[in-house]
Design a protein around this motif. Structure first.
Motif, PDB file in Angstrom:
ATOM      1  N   CYS A   1       0.846  -1.192   0.000  1.00 29.08           N
ATOM      2  CA  CYS A   1       0.000   0.000   0.000  1.00 29.08           C
ATOM      3  C   CYS A   1       0.884   1.245   0.000  1.00 29.08           C
ATOM      4  O   CYS A   1       1.818   1.340   0.805  1.00 29.08           O
TER       5      CYS A   1
ATOM      6  N   LYS B   1       0.311   4.069   1.136  1.00 26.49           N
ATOM      7  CA  LYS B   1       0.115   4.889   2.326  1.00 26.49           C
ATOM      8  C   LYS B   1       0.654   4.223   3.590  1.00 26.49           C
ATOM      9  O   LYS B   1       1.483   4.796   4.300  1.00 26.49           O
TER      10      LYS B   1
ATOM     11  N   CYS C   1      -5.747  -0.340   5.760  1.00 31.20           N
ATOM     12  CA  CYS C   1      -6.042   1.044   6.136  1.00 31.20           C
ATOM     13  C   CYS C   1      -7.214   1.631   5.352  1.00 31.20           C
ATOM     14  O   CYS C   1      -7.733   2.698   5.704  1.00 31.20           O
TER      15      CYS C   1
ATOM     16  N   HIS D   1      -7.155   2.905   2.362  1.00 32.89           N
ATOM     17  CA  HIS D   1      -6.759   3.918   1.381  1.00 32.89           C
ATOM     18  C   HIS D   1      -7.067   3.418  -0.029  1.00 32.89           C
ATOM     19  O   HIS D   1      -6.858   2.255  -0.353  1.00 32.89           O
TER      20      HIS D   1
ATOM     21  N   GLU E   1      -7.046   4.590  -4.424  1.00 27.39           N
ATOM     22  CA  GLU E   1      -6.629   5.493  -5.484  1.00 27.39           C
ATOM     23  C   GLU E   1      -7.293   5.056  -6.778  1.00 27.39           C
ATOM     24  O   GLU E   1      -7.323   3.872  -7.102  1.00 27.39           O
TER      25      GLU E   1
ATOM     26  N   GLY F   1      -6.877  10.098  -4.998  1.00 26.64           N
ATOM     27  CA  GLY F   1      -6.691   9.183  -3.873  1.00 26.64           C
ATOM     28  C   GLY F   1      -7.626   9.572  -2.731  1.00 26.64           C
ATOM     29  O   GLY F   1      -7.985  10.736  -2.568  1.00 26.64           O
ATOM     30  N   ARG F   2      -8.041   8.548  -1.958  1.00 22.59           N
ATOM     31  CA  ARG F   2      -8.885   8.800  -0.805  1.00 22.59           C
ATOM     32  C   ARG F   2      -8.766   7.635   0.158  1.00 22.59           C
ATOM     33  O   ARG F   2      -8.200   6.592  -0.189  1.00 22.59           O
ATOM     34  N   ALA F   3      -9.272   7.809   1.329  1.00 20.94           N
ATOM     35  CA  ALA F   3      -9.225   6.746   2.329  1.00 20.94           C
ATOM     36  C   ALA F   3     -10.648   6.285   2.618  1.00 20.94           C
ATOM     37  O   ALA F   3     -11.561   7.099   2.751  1.00 20.94           O
TER      38      ALA F   3
END
Length: 286
Positions: free
Chosen positions: A228, A230, A267, A269, A271, A281-283
């Motif tokens: 990942c 992130k 997590c 996250h 994209e 991108g976002r979570a």
């Protein structure tokens, strides 16, 4: 915009992955995990038939994904806290949802990583299967069915077509010498003097299914090799496929391609990746 470079990981190198199975599926899965991750594999022989089986000795509780997860949990309960990585497989068979007149094999692989704290599953739908069944009243009909089912390289299951004795079943029939005696016994105990024959879809008796499992194993191993961007947890990969629309002059736009949403199983996250690379991108916590 250029595509974000993949961060390949070596966190599984030298590890041992426990495969929860009753039907020798390491023959399909050990090579992909060794070749891609340099991780070895050992089978934990658990009675996965308790969750349901193909020869109709018990109905499966839940869908294929839930069943594969429970197979993993069976090994974890048996082996204890020292086990860090466990894998299981589950398959479903029936008419193909998109190809009329064809059968399909829906396979699931479920992976639990205790060391990094995540669970991940991948699935595939394949038309590569010999799945079939029918009632036969003669050895000629049975031999015709067997030839189409790739017998004897692939096993068969026989039982009386109409019988009150549901315990009379011949599984794993994979030789010409065993085929006729099983047929005669089934006919003798059937009210309509016919036998029910079906392909044995247990992986150990079905090389074609083993091939599909191996192909899915390659995809899972390749995904576990990617971190990942992130949180740097293994298992980064596609979680959704989205159509890309061209607005043009027409209200609603026209579908011109597709974009992929890649995500992390830990997590959350995500994209969105378009044909030109990273779009956004976002979570999101799953």
């Amino acid at each position: 915009m250029e595509t974000r470079p993949l961060k390949l990981c070596r966190v599984y190198e030298g590890s041992c992955i426990v495969l929860s199975t009753k039907h020798a599926k390491s023959g399909a899965l050990s090579a992909p995990f060794w070749n891609t991750l340099k991780a070895s594999m050992i089978e934990c022989p658990v009675d996965t038939d308790l969750l349901g089986s193909f020869p109709s000795t018990g109905s499966r509780a839940g869908n294929a994904i839930e069943c594969a997860r429970r197979k993993c949990q069976m090994s974890l309960r048996r082996l204890g806290e020292k086990v860090k990585f466990v894998l299981a497989s589950e398959g479903s068979f029936g008419p193909h949802p998109f190809l009329a007149g064809r059968a399909s094999d829906f396979e699931v692989l479920y992976f639990i990583d205790r060391q990094h704290g995540f669970q991940l599953h991948l699935s595939c739908l394949s038309a590569k299967t010999n799945f079939s069944m029918r009632a036969v009243g003669s050895m000629e009909e049975l031999r015709e069915f067997a030839a189409k089912a790739l017998f004897p390289a692939h096993g068969l299951i026989l039982r009386p077509n109409r019988s009150v004795d549901s315990n009379l079943v011949f599984k794993g029939v994979d030789s010409a010498g065993a085929l006729e005696p099983a047929f005669r016994e089934c006919v003798k105990h059937s009210a309509d003097r016919m036998a029910w024959v079906e392909t044995d879809m247990r992986a150990i008796f079905n090389p074609t299914r083993m091939e599909v499992i191996a192909e899915l194993g390659c995809k899972l191993a390749e995904r576990l090799a990617v971190l990942c961007p992130k949180c740097r947890t293994p298992g980064w990969g596609r979680v959704q496929l989205l159509p890309e629309m061209d607005g043009g002059e027409c209200a609603g736009g026209v579908e011109v391609g597709s974009a992929e949403v890649h995500g992390c199983a830990k997590c959350g996250h995500e994209e969105r990746m378009g044909t030109g690379g990273l779009v956004e991108g976002r979570a999101r916590i799953w």
